[in-house]
Design an enzyme around this catalytic site. Structure first.
Site, PDB file in Angstrom:
ATOM      1  N   LYS A 295       0.890  -1.157   0.000  1.00 32.13           N
ATOM      2  CA  LYS A 295       0.000   0.000   0.000  1.00 32.13           C
ATOM      3  C   LYS A 295       0.931   1.210   0.000  1.00 32.13           C
ATOM      4  O   LYS A 295       1.600   1.483   0.996  1.00 32.13           O
ATOM      5  CB  LYS A 295      -0.886  -0.031   1.256  1.00 32.13           C
ATOM      6  CG  LYS A 295      -1.727   1.224   1.455  1.00 32.13           C
ATOM      7  CD  LYS A 295      -2.721   1.059   2.609  1.00 32.13           C
ATOM      8  CE  LYS A 295      -3.480   2.343   2.891  1.00 32.13           C
ATOM      9  NZ  LYS A 295      -4.454   2.205   3.985  1.00 32.13           N
ATOM     10  N   GLU A 299      -3.480   7.046   1.628  1.00 26.12           N
ATOM     11  CA  GLU A 299      -3.862   7.417   2.989  1.00 26.12           C
ATOM     12  C   GLU A 299      -2.647   7.769   3.844  1.00 26.12           C
ATOM     13  O   GLU A 299      -2.507   7.316   4.976  1.00 26.12           O
ATOM     14  CB  GLU A 299      -4.689   6.300   3.627  1.00 26.12           C
ATOM     15  CG  GLU A 299      -5.986   6.042   2.865  1.00 26.12           C
ATOM     16  CD  GLU A 299      -6.956   5.086   3.542  1.00 26.12           C
ATOM     17  OE1 GLU A 299      -6.495   4.145   4.207  1.00 26.12           O
ATOM     18  OE2 GLU A 299      -8.170   5.292   3.402  1.00 26.12           O
ATOM     19  N   ARG A 332      -1.264  -2.317  -4.454  1.00 24.08           N
ATOM     20  CA  ARG A 332      -2.661  -1.918  -4.296  1.00 24.08           C
ATOM     21  C   ARG A 332      -2.985  -0.636  -5.070  1.00 24.08           C
ATOM     22  O   ARG A 332      -2.187   0.306  -5.096  1.00 24.08           O
ATOM     23  CB  ARG A 332      -3.008  -1.745  -2.816  1.00 24.08           C
ATOM     24  CG  ARG A 332      -2.929  -3.070  -2.086  1.00 24.08           C
ATOM     25  CD  ARG A 332      -3.224  -2.920  -0.633  1.00 24.08           C
ATOM     26  NE  ARG A 332      -4.629  -3.008  -0.292  1.00 24.08           N
ATOM     27  CZ  ARG A 332      -5.289  -2.109   0.420  1.00 24.08           C
ATOM     28  NH1 ARG A 332      -4.710  -0.989   0.810  1.00 24.08           N
ATOM     29  NH2 ARG A 332      -6.553  -2.298   0.726  1.00 24.08           N
ATOM     30  N   LYS A 367      -9.699  -3.001  -5.254  1.00 22.81           N
ATOM     31  CA  LYS A 367     -10.928  -3.260  -4.491  1.00 22.81           C
ATOM     32  C   LYS A 367     -12.110  -3.408  -5.446  1.00 22.81           C
ATOM     33  O   LYS A 367     -12.122  -2.802  -6.523  1.00 22.81           O
ATOM     34  CB  LYS A 367     -11.196  -2.124  -3.510  1.00 22.81           C
ATOM     35  CG  LYS A 367     -10.193  -2.089  -2.373  1.00 22.81           C
ATOM     36  CD  LYS A 367     -10.603  -1.081  -1.303  1.00 22.81           C
ATOM     37  CE  LYS A 367      -9.551  -1.053  -0.196  1.00 22.81           C
ATOM     38  NZ  LYS A 367      -9.900  -0.148   0.909  1.00 22.81           N
ATOM     39  N   ASP A 372     -14.892   2.302  -1.587  1.00 26.05           N
ATOM     40  CA  ASP A 372     -14.298   1.542  -0.484  1.00 26.05           C
ATOM     41  C   ASP A 372     -15.269   0.571   0.172  1.00 26.05           C
ATOM     42  O   ASP A 372     -15.839   0.889   1.231  1.00 26.05           O
ATOM     43  CB  ASP A 372     -13.770   2.518   0.585  1.00 26.05           C
ATOM     44  CG  ASP A 372     -12.885   1.822   1.598  1.00 26.05           C
ATOM     45  OD1 ASP A 372     -12.524   0.668   1.350  1.00 26.05           O
ATOM     46  OD2 ASP A 372     -12.554   2.450   2.621  1.00 26.05           O
ATOM     47  N   GLU A 400     -16.533  -4.079   7.636  1.00 29.18           N
ATOM     48  CA  GLU A 400     -16.206  -2.713   8.061  1.00 29.18           C
ATOM     49  C   GLU A 400     -17.399  -1.767   7.901  1.00 29.18           C
ATOM     50  O   GLU A 400     -17.656  -0.935   8.765  1.00 29.18           O
ATOM     51  CB  GLU A 400     -15.019  -2.204   7.241  1.00 29.18           C
ATOM     52  CG  GLU A 400     -14.687  -0.746   7.517  1.00 29.18           C
ATOM     53  CD  GLU A 400     -13.491  -0.240   6.717  1.00 29.18           C
ATOM     54  OE1 GLU A 400     -12.855  -1.036   5.994  1.00 29.18           O
ATOM     55  OE2 GLU A 400     -13.192   0.965   6.830  1.00 29.18           O
TER      56      GLU A 400
HETATM   57  C1  BDP Z   1     -10.323   1.427   4.367  1.00 27.86           C
HETATM   58  C2  BDP Z   1     -10.142   1.211   5.819  1.00 27.86           C
HETATM   59  C3  BDP Z   1      -8.750   1.407   6.302  1.00 27.86           C
HETATM   60  C4  BDP Z   1      -7.784   0.645   5.409  1.00 27.86           C
HETATM   61  C5  BDP Z   1      -7.972   1.085   3.983  1.00 27.86           C
HETATM   62  C6  BDP Z   1      -7.169   0.262   3.002  1.00 27.86           C
HETATM   63  O1  BDP Z   1     -11.011   2.084   6.501  1.00 27.86           O
HETATM   64  O2  BDP Z   1      -8.679   0.974   7.627  1.00 27.86           O
HETATM   65  O3  BDP Z   1      -6.476   0.841   5.803  1.00 27.86           O
HETATM   66  O4  BDP Z   1      -9.300   0.900   3.596  1.00 27.86           O
HETATM   67  O5  BDP Z   1      -7.749  -0.625   2.391  1.00 27.86           O
HETATM   68  O6  BDP Z   1     -11.448   0.687   4.027  1.00 27.86           O
HETATM   69  O7  BDP Z   1      -5.989   0.492   2.826  1.00 27.86           O
END
Ligand code: BDP
Length: 708
Positions: A295, A299, A332, A367, A372, A400
């Protein structure tokens, strides 16, 4: 030696006692078959020996004993009424099969066939194929209702790599985990080995899962320290006979954070050497190590862009390092920034220009949806768009955004909806499953990942029915053609009961459960209405000063006095342009857009008329209310089946359904009362009216620790 000890003590079948607390997963209901379609074999012949064949032998002996209440004898040749398991290298067995049919089995496929003399042979090209065949044979004995006298089954998996992603941290917590602490006891490893590790490997192997990423994608660089690698090696050694390969998530800045370099620039020579040395160390400990998940620049995590490089530069450097060992990089595509551009478009914008620039041993992990893991999203437009890059789907098994482990939500239907989505990128029938399984493109690697829902809770997943989502992921990774209903029934039979009424009723509940959740949380294409940070419960009003706008519900629903929904049509963000025709035109036009995605793609007036003649506002009210009614029906159904379920699990599920109903009402009331402040319309009088006030609902604060 260690492994041998755990054969004796570690498994549930070995204990012969059903605890009925969920700890036995789908091995719980292995009871004597009363109206068995198949006669019990009188003999077992296993001509080969290896750690995997030792497992095969043990599973067959104990499985057949449980199912038929008989001690099946071991013999050393093909005997009539016998069962024989081996690989194609065993001439006595392979002579019963055509060369071509054996060669298509590849590494993991198998044939189970009854030949003349009433001998059933399970044959594969590898020990692991034989193991998968064995688990399938036992599953088939328990769940088949076709009542054929003979076996003739040929199975080849849909994906080569069928992987669980654990979002487990080294401190024992689990990101988005709702079933207790991590099952990895890092502190105790490598010296102390939990019996759960074998049970974990066995459960996965039984449904065909063959890989595990042990740690969170938000990776702590320490996982690559020698101290941790020794722990990882111990797990890999335990998992190996079950065919589970180990992978790790890595932090892109490991060379600087862990290695003390001044940079992690992928084009820097010292950085490359650092990774080469690290790979050498890993493979000397774990010769069959699977590879890395990365990753990067997502984020807030580090990545190649920090050094002015592209995702391809970063992925390829690592891919080159692992190439000679046979390792892969799962890079990713979950990237987005608060840059004013529609979040749903960003992964495509970032990666599409890099199509064809990745090494063969890089696979982009995408994904299922473009935002998400919402209760419902369209498929990510990257599927099909990247024609020269290998892609793998990432599904989320942990709930989640779907009520954590408190709500009964069977995800088999969600997974299937996604896999069956036609991308139209290569003519018709370019479904996501065919795009990713090598049928449309000649991919040398095929893979699928699911974010695990496993923790230390005695029932592994927090909710008894959440086990079905782990099970469904594995079964679909093995065969994406299976129907969600078949998988649900299979799971129910092995986990709870063979009672027809129970099976019909509860498979019905499972099949409806995801749609119910969509209804009471985010109907008609709404999304991301949940509370900030923890993602539990409704907070469509949520505003946090200083928070990233693209993490807040208002960014997604855009409710105003005119209407509601995100305009992603050509007059809005134009996210529709990332889809191939005819989808582009279908999604672009509210009159053609499937209603379940309407507000995903369009901002529509409150009085917009839907196909059934209702206006948008009333339809929202109906859908939210319908979700609540569906949960009431789940509750009644479960209660009516009390006599068919053991007390412990009956009570556990009953309690969870009570929470689910309360929270479905909470979702309905919070969302309708909030949206009503924009629509200024009444909730239709035929529907239950909210009992709470919006102000009071806004005051409710959810504490994640209550659930974790
Ligand atoms: C989001 C989640 C987070 C993950 C992120 C991810 O809230 O905790 O780190 O995706 O997939 O759904 O990297």
């Amino acid at each position: 030696m260690i492994i041998f000890l755990y054969f004796i003590t570690g498994t549930q079948w070995a204990s012969g006692q059903n605890k009925l607390d969920g700890s036995e997963l789908w091995f719980t209901h292995m009871e004597t078959i009363e109206s068995a379609s198949f006669a019990c074999p009188s003999f077992i012949w296993i001509p080969q020996s290896s750690p995997t064949f030792t497992i095969i032998h043990k599973e067959l002996k104990s499985g057949l004993n449980k199912l038929y209440n008989r001690e099946v004898k071991d013999v050393s040749r093909l005997n009539s009424n016998g069962l024989c398991v081996g690989t194609s290298s065993q001439k006595d067995l392979s002579s019963y099969f055509k060369k071509e049919e054996l060669s298509v089995l590849g590494n993991d496929g198998y044939i189970i066939r009854t030949t003349g003399n009433n001998v059933t042979i399970i044959i594969a090209n590898t020990d692991l194929g034989a193991l998968y065949g064995t688990y399938h044979y036992l599953r088939y004995l328990q769940t088949d209702n076709t009542h054929k006298a003979n076996f003739d089954i040929v199975e080849v998996p849909s994906y080569q790599r069928r992987i669980l992603n654990h979002w487990d941290n080294l401190d024992g917590t689990v990101e988005r985990g709702y079933a207790g602490h991590s099952i990895w006891q890092w502190k105790d490893l490598p010296q102390k080995i939990s019996p759960g590790y074998i049970e974990y490997a066995r459960a996965n192997a039984s449904i065909g899962i063959n890989g595990t990423v042990l740690n969170n994608v938000n990776a702590n660089p320490a996982v690559l320290s020698i101290e941790y690698l020794k722990k990882v090696k111990t797990l890999a050694d335990i998992f190996r006979p079950y065919g589970i390969k180990v992978y790790l998530s890595i932090n892109f800045s490991s060379p600087s954070v862990l290695g003390g370099l001044t940079t992690a620039d992928p084009l820097n020579k010292d950085v490359r050497i650092w990774w080469q040395d690290k790979a050498k160390q890993i493979y000397s400990l774990i010769p069959d190590f699977g590879g890395f998940v990365v990753k990067a620049n997502s984020e807030g995590l580090p990545g190649p862009q920090d050094f002015g490089r592209t995702h391809a530069d970063g992925a390829n450097m690592l891919a080159d390092v692992l190439e000679s060992y046979g390792g892969i990089i799962m890079w990713r595509a979950f990237v987005y920034n608060p840059n004013g551009n529609d979040r749903a478009k960003q992964a495509y914008n970032e990666f599409k220009p890099l199509d064809g620039k990745f090494r063969k041993n890089v696979i982009l992990q995408v994904k299922n949806g473009p935002v998400d893991f919402q209760p419902r999203e369209p498929f990510s437009p990257l599927f099909g768009a990247m024609q020269h890059t290998t892609l793998m789907p990432e599904l989320q098994i942990t709930q989640e955004y779907l009520g954590f482990s408190d709500h009964l939500v069977y995800l088999g239907t969600l997974f299937k909806e996604f896999l069956n989505s036609d991308t139209y990128t290569n003519g018709r029938n370019s479904t996501v499953s065919r795009i990713t399984d090598g049928s449309v493109y000649d991919d040398s690697i095929t893979a699928v990942a699911g974010v695990a829902n496993i923790g230390l809770d005695s029932n592994w997943c927090g909710h008894h029915f959440a086990q079905a989502n782990w099970y469904a992921f594995g079964r679909l990774a093995w065969n994406h053609q299976l129907s969600a209903r078949k998988i649900a029934k299979e799971w129910l039979m092995q986990t709870f009961s063979h009672d027809q009424d129970f099976l019909n009723q509860m498979s019905g509940v499972m099949m409806e459960s995801r749609e119910a959740t969509v209804n009471y949380m985010t109907p008609l294409g709404l999304h991301h209405l949940m509370g900030w940070g923890h993602h539990y419960g409704p907070e469509p009003w949520c505003e946090i000063s200083g928070a990233r706008p693209d993490w807040l519900p208002t960014y997604y629903h855009k409710a105003d006095s005119i209407g509601v929904g995100f305009n992603r049509s050509s007059s809005g963000s134009n996210a529709v342009s990332q889809y191939a025709e005819p989808l582009l035109s279908v999604y672009n036009d509210p009159a053609l857009c499937p209603e379940e995605l309407l507000l995903w793609f369009h901002h529509l007036p409150w009085n917009y008329e839907l196909i059934n003649g209702r206006d948008l506002w009333s339809e929202l009210c109906y859908r939210y209310s319908m979700g609540v009614e569906q949960v009431k029906y789940f509750q009644c159904t479960w209660n009516s089946l009390q006599s068919k379920v053991d007390k412990n699990r009956f009570n556990d599920v009953q309690n969870k359904l009570a929470i689910q109903l309360k929270e479905a009402i909470w979702w309905r009331d919070a969302c309708l009362l909030y949206f009503q402040t924009f629509s200024h319309r009444p909730i239709p009088s035929q529907l239950d009216q909210p009992k709470s006030k919006l102000e009071d609902l806004k005051e409710l604060k959810f504490l994640k620790t209550h659930h974790n």
